[in-house]
Write a protein that holds these residues in place. Structure first.
Motif, PDB file in Angstrom:
ATOM      1  N   LEU A 202       0.980  -1.223  -0.023  1.00 16.00           N
ATOM      2  CA  LEU A 202       0.040  -0.127  -0.236  1.00 16.00           C
ATOM      3  C   LEU A 202       0.997   1.252  -0.037  1.00 16.00           C
ATOM      4  O   LEU A 202       1.585   1.439   1.012  1.00 16.00           O
ATOM      5  CB  LEU A 202      -0.955  -0.252   1.381  1.00 16.00           C
ATOM      6  N   HIS A 203       0.765   2.038  -0.998  1.00 16.88           N
ATOM      7  CA  HIS A 203       1.768   3.156  -1.533  1.00 16.88           C
ATOM      8  C   HIS A 203       0.982   4.276  -1.577  1.00 16.88           C
ATOM      9  O   HIS A 203       0.278   4.545  -2.733  1.00 16.88           O
ATOM     10  CB  HIS A 203       2.826   2.701  -2.307  1.00 16.88           C
ATOM     11  N   LEU A 204       0.921   5.015  -0.600  1.00 17.67           N
ATOM     12  CA  LEU A 204      -0.090   6.484  -0.757  1.00 17.67           C
ATOM     13  C   LEU A 204       0.869   7.525  -0.715  1.00 17.67           C
ATOM     14  O   LEU A 204       0.512   8.648  -0.168  1.00 17.67           O
ATOM     15  CB  LEU A 204      -1.068   6.260  -0.004  1.00 17.67           C
ATOM     16  N   PHE A 205       2.319   7.467  -0.406  1.00 15.34           N
ATOM     17  CA  PHE A 205       3.138   8.528  -0.141  1.00 15.34           C
ATOM     18  C   PHE A 205       3.098   9.908  -1.192  1.00 15.34           C
ATOM     19  O   PHE A 205       2.560   9.684  -2.350  1.00 15.34           O
ATOM     20  CB  PHE A 205       4.556   7.965   0.002  1.00 15.34           C
ATOM     21  N   HIS A 206       3.390  11.030  -0.439  1.00 16.25           N
ATOM     22  CA  HIS A 206       3.605  12.403  -1.113  1.00 16.25           C
ATOM     23  C   HIS A 206       2.149  12.649  -2.028  1.00 16.25           C
ATOM     24  O   HIS A 206       2.082  12.788  -3.144  1.00 16.25           O
ATOM     25  CB  HIS A 206       4.667  12.327  -2.559  1.00 16.25           C
ATOM     26  N   ASN A 207       1.313  12.680  -1.045  1.00 11.70           N
ATOM     27  CA  ASN A 207      -0.185  13.261  -1.679  1.00 11.70           C
ATOM     28  C   ASN A 207      -0.474  14.183  -0.468  1.00 11.70           C
ATOM     29  O   ASN A 207       0.414  14.959   0.324  1.00 11.70           O
ATOM     30  CB  ASN A 207      -1.311  12.304  -1.641  1.00 11.70           C
ATOM     31  N   SER A 208      -1.759  14.595  -0.106  1.00 14.16           N
ATOM     32  CA  SER A 208      -2.081  15.455   0.915  1.00 14.16           C
ATOM     33  C   SER A 208      -3.190  14.797   1.473  1.00 14.16           C
ATOM     34  O   SER A 208      -4.178  15.484   2.029  1.00 14.16           O
ATOM     35  CB  SER A 208      -2.712  16.955   0.167  1.00 14.16           C
TER      36      SER A 208
ATOM     37  N   ASN B  22       2.195  13.019   3.859  1.00  9.79           N
ATOM     38  CA  ASN B  22       0.760  13.337   3.812  1.00  9.79           C
ATOM     39  C   ASN B  22       0.547  14.333   4.853  1.00  9.79           C
ATOM     40  O   ASN B  22       1.407  14.792   5.620  1.00  9.79           O
ATOM     41  CB  ASN B  22      -0.089  12.108   3.939  1.00  9.79           C
ATOM     42  N   LYS B  23      -0.694  14.239   5.326  1.00  7.78           N
ATOM     43  CA  LYS B  23      -1.180  15.121   6.350  1.00  7.78           C
ATOM     44  C   LYS B  23      -2.051  14.367   7.500  1.00  7.78           C
ATOM     45  O   LYS B  23      -3.043  14.957   8.017  1.00  7.78           O
ATOM     46  CB  LYS B  23      -2.027  16.158   5.771  1.00  7.78           C
ATOM     47  N   PHE B  24      -1.519  13.092   7.742  1.00 10.32           N
ATOM     48  CA  PHE B  24      -2.207  12.258   8.697  1.00 10.32           C
ATOM     49  C   PHE B  24      -2.284  12.815   9.814  1.00 10.32           C
ATOM     50  O   PHE B  24      -1.105  13.180  10.170  1.00 10.32           O
ATOM     51  CB  PHE B  24      -1.722  10.998   8.222  1.00 10.32           C
TER      52      PHE B  24
ATOM     53  N   SER C  44       6.768   8.588   7.785  1.00 10.75           N
ATOM     54  CA  SER C  44       7.205   9.845   8.209  1.00 10.75           C
ATOM     55  C   SER C  44       6.583  11.130   7.495  1.00 10.75           C
ATOM     56  O   SER C  44       5.865  10.896   6.680  1.00 10.75           O
ATOM     57  CB  SER C  44       8.548   9.894   7.762  1.00 10.75           C
ATOM     58  N   ASN C  45       6.688  12.215   8.093  1.00 13.06           N
ATOM     59  CA  ASN C  45       6.335  13.564   7.750  1.00 13.06           C
ATOM     60  C   ASN C  45       4.956  13.642   7.471  1.00 13.06           C
ATOM     61  O   ASN C  45       4.373  13.804   6.208  1.00 13.06           O
ATOM     62  CB  ASN C  45       7.094  13.768   6.292  1.00 13.06           C
ATOM     63  N   ASN C  46       4.104  13.425   8.671  1.00 13.42           N
ATOM     64  CA  ASN C  46       2.673  13.562   8.621  1.00 13.42           C
ATOM     65  C   ASN C  46       2.558  14.394   9.829  1.00 13.42           C
ATOM     66  O   ASN C  46       3.547  15.050  10.427  1.00 13.42           O
ATOM     67  CB  ASN C  46       2.078  12.387   8.990  1.00 13.42           C
ATOM     68  N   GLN C  47       1.210  14.353  10.307  1.00 11.60           N
ATOM     69  CA  GLN C  47       1.080  15.216  11.721  1.00 11.60           C
ATOM     70  C   GLN C  47       0.531  14.122  12.704  1.00 11.60           C
ATOM     71  O   GLN C  47      -0.290  14.472  13.566  1.00 11.60           O
ATOM     72  CB  GLN C  47       0.169  16.065  11.354  1.00 11.60           C
ATOM     73  N   LEU C  48       1.113  13.006  13.003  1.00  9.46           N
ATOM     74  CA  LEU C  48       0.762  12.071  13.738  1.00  9.46           C
ATOM     75  C   LEU C  48       1.277  12.576  15.015  1.00  9.46           C
ATOM     76  O   LEU C  48       2.497  13.091  15.128  1.00  9.46           O
ATOM     77  CB  LEU C  48       1.291  10.821  13.605  1.00  9.46           C
ATOM     78  N   SER C  49       0.358  11.926  16.139  1.00  3.51           N
ATOM     79  CA  SER C  49       0.835  12.479  17.668  1.00  3.51           C
ATOM     80  C   SER C  49       0.657  11.107  18.500  1.00  3.51           C
ATOM     81  O   SER C  49       0.129  10.205  18.067  1.00  3.51           O
ATOM     82  CB  SER C  49       0.059  13.358  17.969  1.00  3.51           C
ATOM     83  N   GLY C  50       1.054  11.328  19.741  1.00  2.00           N
ATOM     84  CA  GLY C  50       0.903  10.460  20.592  1.00  2.00           C
ATOM     85  C   GLY C  50       1.913   9.339  20.673  1.00  2.00           C
ATOM     86  O   GLY C  50       2.929   9.416  19.907  1.00  2.00           O
ATOM     87  N   PRO C  51       1.834   8.114  21.486  1.00  2.00           N
ATOM     88  CA  PRO C  51       2.860   7.313  21.744  1.00  2.00           C
ATOM     89  C   PRO C  51       2.671   6.359  20.382  1.00  2.00           C
ATOM     90  O   PRO C  51       1.697   5.861  19.999  1.00  2.00           O
ATOM     91  CB  PRO C  51       2.483   6.447  23.125  1.00  2.00           C
TER      92      PRO C  51
END
Length: 180
Positions: free
Chosen positions: A92-98, A121-123, A143-150
């Motif tokens: 499953l490759h969905l990288f470099h989108n928004s 992305n902006k997950f 990498s390079n999303n807006q994920l948070s938490g543990p």
């Protein structure tokens, strides 16, 4: 038992489910949640039973979806939980989108998944704990999303280092070496 009528596969005769149709329905639900300005998903037609004919989809010899490649496609929108209804999916490759919103816990149903790349992305939100339940996962890039938490500990996620999670300043614990 499948029958061909007018060039289309007819399913559910004698109460037998057609996997290609179920997987096609899941992919149509994925498509419905995406904004597709470049018409990358134009071939994803709900009137065609077999998604194996669609662009950016790869299937095995049994017509099960094994690969979804939508990197660099200009897509935005959110991620349908129906992605978990592709039991044979390996890549499953969905990288470099928004793409935005949360990662669906149904990703944990993809027991055959080998590679998951959702980077750039902006997950947002937490990484689903169900991702630790992917026994075949060998490549992960969130990498390079807006994920948070543990970062969920153990299981399949224990195979990956901090590079798989970098660029998510809200993540903590485990491999990201930031205290929660």
């Amino acid at each position: 038992m499948y029958f061909v009528v007018g060039g289309f596969v007819v399913c559910n005769l004698l109460s037998i489910q057609c996997n290609a149709n179920a997987e096609g329905d899941a992919l149509i639900d994925v498509k419905k949640m995406l904004h597709n300005p470049q018409n990358i998903l134009e071939s994803w037609d709900q009137n065609l039973v077999d998604p194996c004919t669609w662009i950016h989809i790869t299937c095995d010899n049994s017509n099960h979806v094994t690969r979804v490649d939508l990197a660099y496609s200009g897509l935005s929108g959110s991620f349908s939980p129906r992605i978990g209804d592709l039991p044979s999916l390996q890549y499953l490759h969905l990288f470099h989108n928004s793409l935005s919103g949360s990662l669906p816990p149904s990703l944990g149903k993809l027991k055959n998944l080998i590679a998951l790349n959702l980077s750039d992305n902006k997950f947002s939100g937490k990484i689903p704990t169900s991702l630790v339940e992917l026994p075949n996962l060998r490549f992960l890039n969130l990498s390079n999303n807006q994920l948070s938490g543990p970062v969920p500990a153990g299981g399949s996620l224990s195979r990956f280092g901090s590079d798989s999670f970098k660029g998510n300043p809200g993540l903590c614990g485990g491999v990201v070496h930031k205290r929660c």
